[in-house]
Design a protein around this motif. Structure first.
Motif, short mmCIF file in Angstrom:
data_model
loop_
_atom_site.label_atom_id
_atom_site.label_comp_id
_atom_site.label_asym_id
_atom_site.label_seq_id
_atom_site.Cartn_x
_atom_site.Cartn_y
_atom_site.Cartn_z
N LEU A 162 -28.84 86.91 -22.49
CA LEU A 162 -30.26 86.59 -22.30
C LEU A 162 -31.12 87.60 -23.03
O LEU A 162 -30.97 88.80 -22.83
CB LEU A 162 -30.60 86.58 -20.79
CG LEU A 162 -31.96 86.07 -20.40
CD1 LEU A 162 -32.14 84.62 -20.85
CD2 LEU A 162 -32.15 86.17 -18.91
N LEU A 163 -31.99 87.10 -23.90
CA LEU A 163 -32.88 87.96 -24.67
C LEU A 163 -34.24 87.98 -24.03
O LEU A 163 -34.72 86.95 -23.56
CB LEU A 163 -32.98 87.47 -26.11
CG LEU A 163 -31.66 87.34 -26.87
CD1 LEU A 163 -31.89 86.76 -28.24
CD2 LEU A 163 -30.97 88.70 -26.97
N ASP A 164 -34.89 89.10 -24.04
CA ASP A 164 -36.24 89.21 -23.45
C ASP A 164 -37.28 88.61 -24.37
O ASP A 164 -37.22 88.61 -25.54
CB ASP A 164 -36.60 90.67 -23.19
CG ASP A 164 -35.72 91.23 -22.08
OD1 ASP A 164 -35.28 90.46 -21.23
OD2 ASP A 164 -35.51 92.45 -22.09
#
Length: 164
Positions: A162-164
């Motif tokens: 999961l990328l911010d």
């Protein structure tokens, strides 16, 4: 005549079509109507702009289809996303990726999900795909059994970041 207790009711009569922007509120409600979806989606009115923006990105990208199952009365009772993925592996095989499969709660277990997946597979085949793949959250044991009954094999282990 009564239906025997071991028989499922027949799936509802539906037609399959590509979603329109006007369908997004219903689709997001379907996506939100399960244990994982309630933590990830934002259904309601007004519909969050992120969904319309995502729909436009999908249409602009090409090869992305948001399919709905619709009753003769015009009620959307199921959806999925179908993506066509050209690649070099497997001698340039085009893959179809199925995601976000949802069926309206009152109709689950009646065969509509199988019909929707079969429609996606037929569309993938017609588009020249040689393989259909999908991912399912590790916590969805019932979904895994469903996909197995449809002929899918749990052949890979998936990873996400999961990328911010």
């Amino acid at each position: 005549m009564a239906i025997a207790s071991d028989q499922k009711p027949a799936p509802p009569v539906v037609r399959f079509r590509e979603a329109a922007e006007a369908d997004l509120e219903t689709i997001v409600s379907l996506l939100a109507d399960d244990a994982l979806g309630t933590t990830r989606e934002r259904p309601g009115r007004p519909l969050a702009d992120c969904y319309r923006e995502a729909f436009e990105r999908m249409r602009a990208a090409g090869g992305h289809k948001l399919l709905v199952a619709e009753t003769p009365a015009g009620e959307i009772v199921g959806c999925l996303q179908l993506m066509l993925l050209p690649g070099l592996a497997r001698q340039g095989l085009v893959r179809a990726q199925i995601e976000a499969v949802r069926i309206a709660r009152p109709l689950r277990g009646r065969g509509l999900g199988a019909l929707l997946i079969q429609e996606a597979i037929a569309r993938a085949h017609a588009a020249g795909c040689g393989l259909v793949q999908l991912t399912s959250d590790a916590s969805r044991g019932e979904a895994h059994r469903f996909y197995g009954r449809l002929g899918f094999s749990a052949s890979h282990v998936g990873f996400k970041l999961l990328l911010d």
